[in-house]
Design a protein around this motif. Structure first.
Motif, PDB file in Angstrom:
ATOM      1  N   SER A  33       0.760  -1.288  -0.035  1.00  0.00           N
ATOM      2  CA  SER A  33       0.075   0.059  -0.127  1.00  0.00           C
ATOM      3  C   SER A  33       0.913   1.326  -0.064  1.00  0.00           C
ATOM      4  O   SER A  33       0.660   2.239  -0.658  1.00  0.00           O
ATOM      5  CB  SER A  33      -0.969  -0.124   1.103  1.00  0.00           C
ATOM      6  N   ALA A  34       1.973   1.240   0.761  1.00  0.00           N
ATOM      7  CA  ALA A  34       2.669   2.480   0.983  1.00  0.00           C
ATOM      8  C   ALA A  34       3.503   2.719  -0.594  1.00  0.00           C
ATOM      9  O   ALA A  34       3.511   3.862  -0.736  1.00  0.00           O
ATOM     10  CB  ALA A  34       3.825   2.245   1.989  1.00  0.00           C
ATOM     11  N   LEU A  35       4.130   1.517  -1.045  1.00  0.00           N
ATOM     12  CA  LEU A  35       4.710   1.895  -2.366  1.00  0.00           C
ATOM     13  C   LEU A  35       3.954   2.163  -3.504  1.00  0.00           C
ATOM     14  O   LEU A  35       4.325   3.233  -4.185  1.00  0.00           O
ATOM     15  CB  LEU A  35       5.639   0.338  -2.728  1.00  0.00           C
ATOM     16  N   GLY A  36       2.674   1.711  -3.415  1.00  0.00           N
ATOM     17  CA  GLY A  36       1.811   2.038  -4.293  1.00  0.00           C
ATOM     18  C   GLY A  36       1.217   3.450  -4.307  1.00  0.00           C
ATOM     19  O   GLY A  36       1.023   4.125  -5.173  1.00  0.00           O
ATOM     20  N   ALA A  37       1.015   3.853  -2.985  1.00  0.00           N
ATOM     21  CA  ALA A  37       0.521   5.366  -2.926  1.00  0.00           C
ATOM     22  C   ALA A  37       1.716   6.189  -3.096  1.00  0.00           C
ATOM     23  O   ALA A  37       1.550   7.378  -3.693  1.00  0.00           O
ATOM     24  CB  ALA A  37       0.465   5.361  -1.135  1.00  0.00           C
ATOM     25  N   ALA A  38       3.108   5.729  -2.844  1.00  0.00           N
ATOM     26  CA  ALA A  38       4.255   6.532  -3.476  1.00  0.00           C
ATOM     27  C   ALA A  38       4.158   6.973  -4.887  1.00  0.00           C
ATOM     28  O   ALA A  38       4.265   8.136  -5.360  1.00  0.00           O
ATOM     29  CB  ALA A  38       5.408   5.953  -2.766  1.00  0.00           C
ATOM     30  N   VAL A  39       4.012   5.882  -5.525  1.00  0.00           N
ATOM     31  CA  VAL A  39       3.797   5.982  -6.858  1.00  0.00           C
ATOM     32  C   VAL A  39       2.759   6.895  -7.450  1.00  0.00           C
ATOM     33  O   VAL A  39       2.875   7.765  -8.399  1.00  0.00           O
ATOM     34  CB  VAL A  39       3.895   4.802  -7.615  1.00  0.00           C
ATOM     35  N   VAL A 211      16.680  -9.975   1.267  1.00  0.00           N
ATOM     36  CA  VAL A 211      16.581  -9.129   0.103  1.00  0.00           C
ATOM     37  C   VAL A 211      15.836  -9.473  -0.948  1.00  0.00           C
ATOM     38  O   VAL A 211      14.956  -8.586  -1.541  1.00  0.00           O
ATOM     39  CB  VAL A 211      18.077  -8.887  -0.587  1.00  0.00           C
ATOM     40  N   ARG A 212      15.575 -10.966  -1.247  1.00  0.00           N
ATOM     41  CA  ARG A 212      14.485 -11.223  -2.162  1.00  0.00           C
ATOM     42  C   ARG A 212      13.171 -10.773  -1.977  1.00  0.00           C
ATOM     43  O   ARG A 212      12.318 -10.488  -2.854  1.00  0.00           O
ATOM     44  CB  ARG A 212      14.754 -12.626  -2.610  1.00  0.00           C
ATOM     45  N   ALA A 216      10.555  -8.372  -4.268  1.00  0.00           N
ATOM     46  CA  ALA A 216       9.533  -8.795  -4.633  1.00  0.00           C
ATOM     47  C   ALA A 216       8.392  -7.831  -4.187  1.00  0.00           C
ATOM     48  O   ALA A 216       7.432  -7.846  -5.112  1.00  0.00           O
ATOM     49  CB  ALA A 216       9.237 -10.310  -3.951  1.00  0.00           C
ATOM     50  N   VAL A 217       8.469  -7.557  -3.046  1.00  0.00           N
ATOM     51  CA  VAL A 217       7.318  -6.465  -2.510  1.00  0.00           C
ATOM     52  C   VAL A 217       7.276  -5.174  -3.099  1.00  0.00           C
ATOM     53  O   VAL A 217       6.521  -4.356  -3.263  1.00  0.00           O
ATOM     54  CB  VAL A 217       7.280  -6.484  -1.080  1.00  0.00           C
ATOM     55  N   THR A 218       8.703  -4.883  -3.377  1.00  0.00           N
ATOM     56  CA  THR A 218       8.848  -3.599  -4.062  1.00  0.00           C
ATOM     57  C   THR A 218       8.266  -3.412  -5.553  1.00  0.00           C
ATOM     58  O   THR A 218       7.618  -2.689  -6.013  1.00  0.00           O
ATOM     59  CB  THR A 218      10.496  -3.318  -4.245  1.00  0.00           C
ATOM     60  N   VAL A 219       8.426  -4.563  -6.391  1.00  0.00           N
ATOM     61  CA  VAL A 219       7.829  -4.811  -7.666  1.00  0.00           C
ATOM     62  C   VAL A 219       6.320  -4.779  -7.503  1.00  0.00           C
ATOM     63  O   VAL A 219       5.515  -4.190  -8.151  1.00  0.00           O
ATOM     64  CB  VAL A 219       8.521  -6.157  -8.314  1.00  0.00           C
ATOM     65  N   LEU A 220       5.958  -5.239  -6.484  1.00  0.00           N
ATOM     66  CA  LEU A 220       4.142  -5.699  -6.268  1.00  0.00           C
ATOM     67  C   LEU A 220       3.637  -4.370  -6.092  1.00  0.00           C
ATOM     68  O   LEU A 220       2.660  -4.116  -6.629  1.00  0.00           O
ATOM     69  CB  LEU A 220       4.234  -6.703  -4.933  1.00  0.00           C
ATOM     70  N   GLY A 221       4.473  -3.508  -5.238  1.00  0.00           N
ATOM     71  CA  GLY A 221       3.996  -2.224  -4.767  1.00  0.00           C
ATOM     72  C   GLY A 221       4.070  -1.179  -5.892  1.00  0.00           C
ATOM     73  O   GLY A 221       3.057  -0.473  -6.123  1.00  0.00           O
TER      74      GLY A 221
END
Length: 360
Positions: A33-39, A211-212, A216-221
């Motif tokens: 949610s946080a990464l998607g919101a940042a984008v 790190v994996r 993965a969660v970075t790509v997901l978000g």
């Protein structure tokens, strides 16, 4: 369209990889949610779109974020502890079936049209084909230790949560005067905050991530949540909502294909047959084009993916597509966004209902 389907449908793959490498469902929910919101905040700022104002709007966004992001993101990741990413994508595609049930329960759907009733029954029959509880085994869905039954229920709960969210958003979040990117960014920001409130209670629930898992969660978000909403928005603007709706039918196919190719999940005839039956049921539940009218779509849907719708896939959903008729009714997931997409078209006199989500 192919890029959107790949990014959106891959949300289940990235969720699975994040789980395998140590992240918990709640951690995935908050980070996604946080990464998607940042984008979306960056995109909204570049488009000079302002966040909504007023306590009433933010309170409604909090309810939408709970049912459209926090709950489905968490339940999907929780269910995938015992259910493979491919079957998880198919279960996410049942959101339109739940939407129809909600519409009938609320009286916003007019009667049991035989074709739509048949689609409803056919869609849930497809779920039974995939998991075949009468077989005494876990079927193609079982990828991890433990019985998959509770995981299936969690994933169905995620799909139902998207349907509740889209019905709610169609009633209270249309006509707020806030631009779509900004409204979606605000909703995902609230979702990240709500999820963070529960993190202390889940402290110590993980053995540690690597790190994996973070990759993965970075790509997901970033890609399968934030960017997919933006791409879906552009697709509807350039090619129409029908093209965006077509993407929804590709999400379970993408999640199943990536699960088999990348994660070595079994691709059994029973699983493929069940997926086809579910998608056929979802198609039958859609109102006929001659009876559809353009509706105001709910903002900040999924996911999804997830997506939204999807759907997720998925990811946050789109508000108001008034130019090309029906919204994007069949996303998973996911989704998109978390579902990104708009709720499905409705018959005259009915309230908007959802697609899949996916929205993963």
């Amino acid at each position: 369209m192919a890029v959107l389907a790949l990014l959106w449908g891959s949300g289940f793959l990235w969720t699975e990889l994040a789980l395998r490498n140590g992240l918990t469902p709640l951690q995935i929910t908050v980070l996604r949610s946080a990464l998607g919101a940042a984008v979306l905040l960056l995109l909204a700022r570049s488009a000079r779109q302002r966040l909504p104002r007023g306590a009433a709007v933010w309170l409604r966004l909090a309810v939408a974020a709970l049912f459209c992001n926090v709950l489905p993101f968490f339940l999907a990741a929780l269910g995938m502890r015992t259910v493979g990413s491919g079957p998880a994508g198919v279960l996410n595609a049942t959101t339109p079936l739940w939407s129809l049930l909600i519409g009938l329960a609320l009286g916003t759907e007019r009667g049991w049209h035989p074709r739509r009733l048949g689609g409803l029954l056919l869609g849930f029959a497809g779920v039974l084909v995939i998991f075949s509880p009468w077989q005494g085994d876990a079927g193609p869905a079982h990828q991890h230790g433990g019985a998959p039954g509770w995981g299936v229920l969690a994933l169905l709960g995620a799909a139902a949560s998207y349907a509740v969210a889209f019905t709610y958003m169609g009633r209270v979040l249309t006509g707020t005067g806030t631009a779509p990117l900004a409204l979606s960014a605000a909703q995902l920001t609230v979702a990240a905050g709500l999820g963070s409130l529960a993190l202390p209670a889940a402290a110590g629930a993980t053995d540690g991530f690597n790190v994996r898992a973070l990759a993965a969660v970075t790509v997901l978000g970033v890609l399968s949540t934030g960017l997919t909403f933006h791409l879906n928005y552009r697709l509807i603007a350039t090619e129409g909502a029908t093209a965006a709706a077509t993407v929804g039918y590709l999400l379970p196919v993408v999640s199943t294909g990536l699960g088999a190719l990348v994660l070595d999940e079994p691709l059994s005839p029973r699983g493929v047959t069940g997926m086809a039956v579910v998608l056929a049921g979802v198609l039958l539940t859609r109102p006929r084009p001659t009876r559809e009218r353009a509706v105001t779509a709910a903002p900040a849907a999924r996911a999804t993916p997830g997506p939204a719708l999807p759907a997720p896939p998925p990811v946050p959903a789109l508000p108001a597509d008034r130019t090309n008729g029906p919204g994007a009714p069949d996303h998973s997931g996911g989704h998109p966004a978390s579902a990104p997409c708009s709720p499905p078209p409705r018959s005259p006199g009915s309230a908007p209902a959802s697609a899949t989500s996916h929205c993963p």
